[in-house]
Design an enzyme around this catalytic site. Structure first.
Site, PDB file in Angstrom:
ATOM      1  N   GLY A  82      -4.658 -53.565  -1.543  1.00 17.73           N
ATOM      2  CA  GLY A  82      -4.240 -52.392  -2.015  1.00 17.73           C
ATOM      3  C   GLY A  82      -5.361 -51.364  -1.516  1.00 17.73           C
ATOM      4  O   GLY A  82      -4.694 -50.053  -1.089  1.00 17.73           O
ATOM      5  N   ASN A  83      -6.482 -51.691  -1.608  1.00 20.31           N
ATOM      6  CA  ASN A  83      -7.483 -50.677  -1.260  1.00 20.31           C
ATOM      7  C   ASN A  83      -7.329 -50.403   0.380  1.00 20.31           C
ATOM      8  O   ASN A  83      -8.009 -49.092   0.763  1.00 20.31           O
ATOM      9  CB  ASN A  83      -9.099 -51.250  -1.382  1.00 20.31           C
ATOM     10  CG  ASN A  83      -9.466 -50.937  -2.806  1.00 20.31           C
ATOM     11  OD1 ASN A  83      -9.348 -50.064  -3.368  1.00 20.31           O
ATOM     12  ND2 ASN A  83      -9.580 -52.070  -3.618  1.00 20.31           N
TER      13      ASN A  83
ATOM     14  N   LYS B 102     -10.413 -57.675 -13.477  1.00 18.70           N
ATOM     15  CA  LYS B 102      -9.612 -56.910 -12.339  1.00 18.70           C
ATOM     16  C   LYS B 102      -9.587 -55.531 -12.231  1.00 18.70           C
ATOM     17  O   LYS B 102      -8.895 -54.952 -12.841  1.00 18.70           O
ATOM     18  CB  LYS B 102      -8.246 -57.468 -12.316  1.00 18.70           C
ATOM     19  CG  LYS B 102      -7.330 -57.130 -11.056  1.00 18.70           C
ATOM     20  CD  LYS B 102      -7.472 -57.621  -9.735  1.00 18.70           C
ATOM     21  CE  LYS B 102      -6.903 -57.091  -8.640  1.00 18.70           C
ATOM     22  NZ  LYS B 102      -7.536 -57.380  -7.393  1.00 18.70           N
TER      23      LYS B 102
ATOM     24  N   LYS C 263      -4.215 -60.782  -5.247  1.00 14.24           N
ATOM     25  CA  LYS C 263      -3.370 -61.011  -4.137  1.00 14.24           C
ATOM     26  C   LYS C 263      -3.687 -62.323  -3.270  1.00 14.24           C
ATOM     27  O   LYS C 263      -2.961 -62.734  -2.692  1.00 14.24           O
ATOM     28  CB  LYS C 263      -3.167 -59.767  -3.506  1.00 14.24           C
ATOM     29  CG  LYS C 263      -4.202 -59.117  -2.502  1.00 14.24           C
ATOM     30  CD  LYS C 263      -3.862 -59.453  -1.198  1.00 14.24           C
ATOM     31  CE  LYS C 263      -4.780 -58.809  -0.453  1.00 14.24           C
ATOM     32  NZ  LYS C 263      -6.322 -58.913  -0.804  1.00 14.24           N
TER      33      LYS C 263
ATOM     34  N   LYS D  63     -12.003 -63.634  -0.941  1.00 16.40           N
ATOM     35  CA  LYS D  63     -11.087 -63.713   0.328  1.00 16.40           C
ATOM     36  C   LYS D  63     -11.612 -65.274   1.051  1.00 16.40           C
ATOM     37  O   LYS D  63     -10.610 -66.019   1.155  1.00 16.40           O
ATOM     38  CB  LYS D  63     -11.458 -62.798   1.391  1.00 16.40           C
ATOM     39  CG  LYS D  63     -10.842 -61.361   1.071  1.00 16.40           C
ATOM     40  CD  LYS D  63     -11.525 -60.292   1.962  1.00 16.40           C
ATOM     41  CE  LYS D  63     -10.944 -58.721   1.403  1.00 16.40           C
ATOM     42  NZ  LYS D  63     -11.171 -58.421   0.210  1.00 16.40           N
TER      43      LYS D  63
HETATM   44  N1  LIG Z   1      -3.323 -57.639  -6.858  1.00 14.76           N
HETATM   45  C1  LIG Z   1      -4.275 -57.357  -6.048  1.00 14.76           C
HETATM   46  O1  LIG Z   1      -5.303 -58.190  -6.080  1.00 14.76           O
HETATM   47  O2  LIG Z   1      -4.680 -56.121  -5.463  1.00 14.76           O
HETATM   48  P1  LIG Z   1      -5.908 -55.381  -4.628  1.00 14.76           P
HETATM   49  O3  LIG Z   1      -6.151 -56.441  -3.515  1.00 14.76           O
HETATM   50  O4  LIG Z   1      -5.656 -54.090  -4.052  1.00 14.76           O
HETATM   51  O5  LIG Z   1      -7.135 -55.586  -5.625  1.00 14.76           O
END
Ligand SMILES: NC(=O)OP(=O)(O)O
Length: 319
Positions: A12-13, A130, A215, A277
């Site tokens: 999302g970033n 989070k 995610k 990751k």
């Molecule tokens: N849901 C989630 O992990 O979002 P980001 O990767 O944007 O933090």
């Protein structure tokens, strides 16, 4: 021969180029860039399932909801995650459609509202960690902690953010549908924001629960369940580094699971940035191996995907 399958997990970033340029059109521009690299992969012979984060965006929705609280009912967090799946899914669906049309490739693109099962007794519900929403100065974050009941944390040296619970993903409810769409030749956008967190009761009824799933972990689970060949996580650097930001910094082209474990134990990767990751990819590769499948992971910058797939850059993680 069947085409290889890659799960591409966009953060999302990655859609927020900078804090001052975070409007919807700004985010769409970033999506359009990513779509070019994803369509390059499709031209290169890959089947793709795209997943995406929603950390900043889901926090923006919660903030809008707070600001409008005197006029309209607030948005529960599971619904806010659903909202981001729709909005970001729409961005990728449109950008991929347009990029495919420019190259005269006929392939349907579809976004699946995805629910991800979690456990109501996951300890993560007791320690919201989070980060979501914008980066704030400490005084503003602390003021919202006191007046709005936020939990907050410093994030990667970039400022303070609201935090929410992030339970472990256990099952992807729509997995069979995603598999069917892939078999029909679709590009599937799924597990947005890690999926909408749901719990299942004794009568097999699903109930949304307020949290945001990581995610990368959801993408690892999805990749394993789809028996994917590759989990690709685009990020802000070409390669993973050890001793990052020091004179001893060294970029890594390849990483075995044993090396990854060792470097994680040494705290070589930022706990809120590169480490999740690498951990997600390692989990995917291990689980795939248990299922009798050889799989790998790749971390690189979006614009370097093509070069990384031919081993010119990127960090490849293999068993
Ligand atoms: N849901 C989630 O992990 O979002 P980001 O990767 O944007 O933090």
């Amino acid at each position: 021969m069947n085409k290889p399958l890659a799960i591409v997990a966009v953060g999302g970033n990655a859609l927020i180029v900078n804090e001052e340029k975070n409007s919807i059109p700004d985010q769409y521009q970033a999506v359009e860039q990513s779509a070019q690299h994803i369509v390059d992969m499709i031209e290169g012979g890959w089947n793709i399932v795209l997943t995406h984060g929603n950390g900043p965006q889901v926090g923006f929705i919660l903030r809008r909801s707070e600001l409008a609280a005197s006029e309209v009912a607030s948005v529960p967090l599971d619904y806010a995650v659903g909202d981001t799946q729709g909005a970001i899914g729409y961005m990728f669906q449109k950008a991929l459609h347009n990029q495919l049309a420019l190259r005269d490739i006929k392939k349907p693109v579809v976004t699946i509202v995805t629910q991800t099962l979690v456990s109501a007794s996951d300890p993560a519900f007791n320690t919201p960690n989070k980060p979501v929403g914008a980066f704030l100065d400490y005084a503003t974050a602390q003021q919202r902690q006191q007046t709005l009941g936020w939990t907050i944390a410093e994030d990667s040296g970039r400022g303070w953010r609201r935090t929410v619970a992030s339970p472990t993903p256990l099952e992807i409810i729509e997995i069979a549908t995603i598999q069917n769409l892939l078999t029909q030749g679709c590009i599937v956008i799924a597990c947005g924001g890690g999926g909408i967190p749901v719990i299942r009761d004794a009568q097999r009824q699903l109930h949304g629960i307020e949290a945001v799933i990581d995610k990368d972990l959801a993408s690892a689970l999805l990749a394993e369940q789809l028996a994917a060949d590759l989990l690709l996580i685009p990020t802000g650097v070409d390669q993973v580094a050890i001793n990052f930001g020091t004179p001893e910094q060294r970029w890594l082209s390849e990483l075995s699971l044993e090396q990854a474990d060792l470097l994680i134990a040494q705290g070589q990767f930022g706990s809120g940035s590169m480490q999740p990751k690498v951990e997600a990819i390692a989990q995917f590769i291990r689980q795939s191996h248990q299922n009798g499948k050889t799989a790998s992971g790749l971390i690189t910058r979006p614009e370097s995907i093509k070069a990384a797939l031919s081993h010119q850059t990127g960090t490849w993680i293999t068993r």
